[in-house]
Design an enzyme around this catalytic site. Sequence first.
Site, mmCIF file in Angstrom:
data_model
loop_
_atom_site.group_PDB
_atom_site.id
_atom_site.type_symbol
_atom_site.label_atom_id
_atom_site.label_comp_id
_atom_site.label_asym_id
_atom_site.label_seq_id
_atom_site.Cartn_x
_atom_site.Cartn_y
_atom_site.Cartn_z
ATOM 1 C CB CYS A 122 -1.137 0.235 1.065
ATOM 2 S SG CYS A 122 -2.257 -1.406 0.855
ATOM 3 C CG HIS A 141 -3.427 3.021 1.595
ATOM 4 N ND1 HIS A 141 -3.277 2.699 1.241
ATOM 5 C CD2 HIS A 141 -3.472 2.630 2.545
ATOM 6 C CE1 HIS A 141 -3.947 1.538 1.328
ATOM 7 N NE2 HIS A 141 -3.325 1.894 2.321
ATOM 8 C CG ASN A 193 -6.720 -0.949 0.982
ATOM 9 O OD1 ASN A 193 -5.865 -0.483 0.738
ATOM 10 N ND2 ASN A 193 -5.998 -0.896 2.447
#
Length: 336
Positions: A109, A252, A282
């Site tokens: 990520c 993020h 996500n």
Amino acid sequence: MALVGCGSGVPSASVSNEDLSRRVDTSDGWIRSRTGIGARRVSGPGEPLTALATQAAAAALAHAGWRAEDLDLILLATSSPDDLFGTAPLVQGQLGAVNAVAFDLTAACSGFLFALITAGQYIAAGSVRRALVIGADQLSRWVDWDDRGTCVLFGDGAGAVAVEACAPEATGLLGFRMRSDGSRNACLTLAQTDEQQPLLDGLTSQRGGFAAIQMNGQEVYKFAVREVPAILAELLESTGTAPAELDWLLLHQANQRILDAVAERFAVPRERVLSNLAAYGNTSAATIPLMLDEAVRDGRVQPGQLLGSSGFGAGLSWGAALLRWSGPGAATSPEA
């Protein structure tokens, strides 16, 4: 390095929280209250990672007004490649970017932010003039769809940003910080399976393959709400930037509660925190460029605006960057 174009690519199918509740013991209220997620995109037949990444890259090229052959570098941040030997060259081939070197960068990520910083260093060194930085992941491949603790979180998607050399005073990368802590790796893994296959008498070899995503959600949450504000504060102090000077927080997209906690730490109003978690979940390395593209296209992010950005996740890894969006045609360096 000026940020002069962006683009995105997402699968056609959207899976809502209500849809998931027919598969696992969950509900829309349970998921939204804990994550802020309402739906996620899931890749179907004919939608490999290469296609999503190429779609995002082509859109970023068009937005910047570049030809594919003008590219010197393509960096693909991904943890779910179509080919373990590298998916960036496949994207390069599909784009027709015949003059670009292309390779993958894996940092989960944190990947897009790390790749953007890496491209900035190539440009600062003078070895690259124009680059595409792509963040793309297809974690639906590696989710256990019967594990409600992880299957509700992840979605598929790709985002890309076009960057090019510019005069120092016009740079879009005003500062950055990067961190890793492998001692906490077990908190979030997509680990190789330990399956052996016969080779010769008394000798075996390991068969390739990966297990489903495993995550200690509580530990990852505690890590993010502690480390992200800390590294952003360090970056802002080092660049002499007050939180009030930020036009946007571009973080993020992992959990809305994390976004809210970071905003509260810096007294940034909720309306200046970019979030599309409700629609995409996500998407790992894709979240930051996907969010940026959406906000640029709908007019929220304007040329000259300042963004405080942070990527964080598996590794464990995390980083922060102070970015200024330039927009198409903004580079002013004679070399650009």
